[in-house]
Enzyme design. Structure first.
Site, PDB file in Angstrom:
ATOM      1  CG  HIS A 124     -30.627  -7.304 -21.800  1.00  0.00           C
ATOM      2  ND1 HIS A 124     -31.558  -6.028 -22.734  1.00  0.00           N
ATOM      3  CD2 HIS A 124     -29.260  -7.485 -22.229  1.00  0.00           C
ATOM      4  CE1 HIS A 124     -30.893  -5.613 -23.404  1.00  0.00           C
ATOM      5  NE2 HIS A 124     -29.368  -6.294 -23.602  1.00  0.00           N
ATOM      6  CG  ASP A 125     -34.159  -5.420 -21.267  1.00  0.00           C
ATOM      7  OD1 ASP A 125     -33.624  -5.175 -21.452  1.00  0.00           O
ATOM      8  OD2 ASP A 125     -35.634  -5.772 -21.840  1.00  0.00           O
TER       9      ASP A 125
END
Ligand SMILES: *[C@@H]1O[C@H](CO)[C@@H](O)[C@H](O)[C@H]1NC(C)=O
Ligand SMILES: *[C@@H]1O[C@H](CO)[C@@H](O)[C@H](O)[C@H]1NC(C)=O
Ligand SMILES: *[C@@H]1O[C@H](CO)[C@@H](O)[C@H](O)[C@H]1NC(C)=O
Ligand SMILES: *[C@H]1O[C@@H](CO)[C@H](O)[C@@H](O)[C@@H]1NC(C)=O
Ligand SMILES: CC(=O)N[C@H]1CO[C@H](CO)[C@@H](O)[C@@H]1O
Length: 309
Positions: A212-213
């Site tokens: 996600h990051d």
């Protein structure tokens, strides 16, 4: 009058229980860490095709990008690649909620959401048949935590409620015995070492390892490094274990077709490295366990979804 105030008190107690573990103040986290119930029940209910089901969700990549990654392509050679598997919507949260209830239950955002206690999930079906279950969320600070948690050293988003399939269900958060089965990776490692893993699992890595990051490459490397040793571990890959590694959703510009591979000892050797082009989506996760253990259904999209077997 006395009866009325008792009723009022028990209603208040219920509402509080559903939010008791949201504080991220370090004193509150330390106190809850010391006292929150943690449970690791096991069971051995024989299913039709598998006896253990492990779901692992990564974040936000289209099928085409994922299958081009060498680590994910390698894992596909170790099992059955589902080439027509789809996320059910955007953004993240309703995909996770849908993986547990076979419906988005009206959730359309990543906002803090609560579903009424009457809203059922796959957990109700599993418990009715005595099938043990557990959710493992990397970097959740303690079992049953209901909020979002940042990396305490860097301040980066780390564990997020929106990637936990069960936390939006008050039917889970109002029950301390259910909250106690929503655990972190410390507990996964402990349950693995003690041979106390349940029959149904949902696993979410943290915001870095899910991609996600970070990046697809980071999520794929984590996946191969984490899953491959588990497939060689008899406490994990017991007889007839079925693992699915997939993504919650594709990019918002794509068709929501995502990478999904079935792994584990439930896959016959002759099927390893094959593909299957039947149309599946996250509602198939609920349908597959219903068919395997004769669980009945939730009366949601599990009725029409295709099961993996
Ligand atoms: C994981 O959860 C357990 C049980 O609540 C807790 O004791 C432990 O400190 C947690 N681990 C981390 C790294 O937060
Ligand atoms: C996620 O976990 C990895 C270890 O598996 C760690 O290196 C990383 O810092 C964690 N991410 C965050 C945001 O804390
Ligand atoms: C493993 O599963 C097969 C059927 O798939 C069964 O015949 C066998 O007895 C099982 N072995 C154990 C140790 O449970
Ligand atoms: C995928 O294909 C369908 C249609 O041929 C079969 O019915 C399924 O059993 C098969 N499933 C798997 C996991 O290979
Ligand atoms: C065919 C088969 O193995 N069915 C089993 C599925 O799971 C249930 C438990 O809910 C068993 O009772 C069935 O025998």
């Amino acid at each position: 009058m006395a009866r009325l105030s008792l009723l009022f008190l028990s209603l208040l107690g219920g509402a509080a229980a559903q939010l008791q573990y949201t504080s991220t103040a370090s004193s509150a986290v330390a106190a809850a860490r010391a006292t929150a119930l943690t449970l690791s029940p096991t069971s051995n209910v024989v299913g039709k095709t598998f006896d253990r089901f492990v779901q692992i969700f990564l974040e936000n990549q289209d099928y085409s990008a994922a299958i081009a990654n060498s680590n994910l392509a390698y894992l596909a050679t170790q099992g059955i690649s589902l080439t027509q598997y789809y996320g059910v919507t955007h953004p993240s949260q309703p995909n996770y909620v849908g993986a547990a209830g076979a419906t988005r239950n009206g959730i359309t955002t990543n906002d803090f959401s609560r579903l009424a206690t009457s809203v059922k999930s796959v957990v109700d079906l599993l418990e009715a048949k005595g099938i043990s279950w557990g959710v493992y969320q990397e970097d959740m600070p303690y079992s049953g935590f209901e909020g979002n948690y940042k990396n305490q050293a860097t301040g980066a988003d780390d564990y997020v409620r929106k990637h936990n399939p069960l936390m939006s269900y008050d039917s889970v958060t109002s029950d301390v015995n259910r909250l106690a089965k929503c655990k972190n990776f410390t507990m996964f490692n402990r349950d693995l070492a003690n041979n106390k893993l349940p029959q149904w699992m949902f696993i979410t890595p943290n915001m870095t390892n899910s991609g996600h990051d970070s990046s697809l490459a980071a999520a794929a490397t984590w996946s191969n490094n984490w899953i491959t040793p588990l497939l060689a571990n008899p406490n994990f890959n017991i007889n007839r274990t079925l693992v699915i590694l997939t993504f919650d959703e594709g990019t918002t510009t794509g068709t929501n077709r995502v990478y999904a591979v079935l792994l584990g000892s439930a896959i016959p050797t002759a099927k390893k490295g094959t593909t299957n082009s039947t149309t599946y989506n996250h509602y198939s996760l609920v349908k597959t366990v219903e068919v395997n253990w004769s669980l009945g259904n939730l009366g949601t999209n599990d009725i029409s979804a295709n099961a993996f077997f």
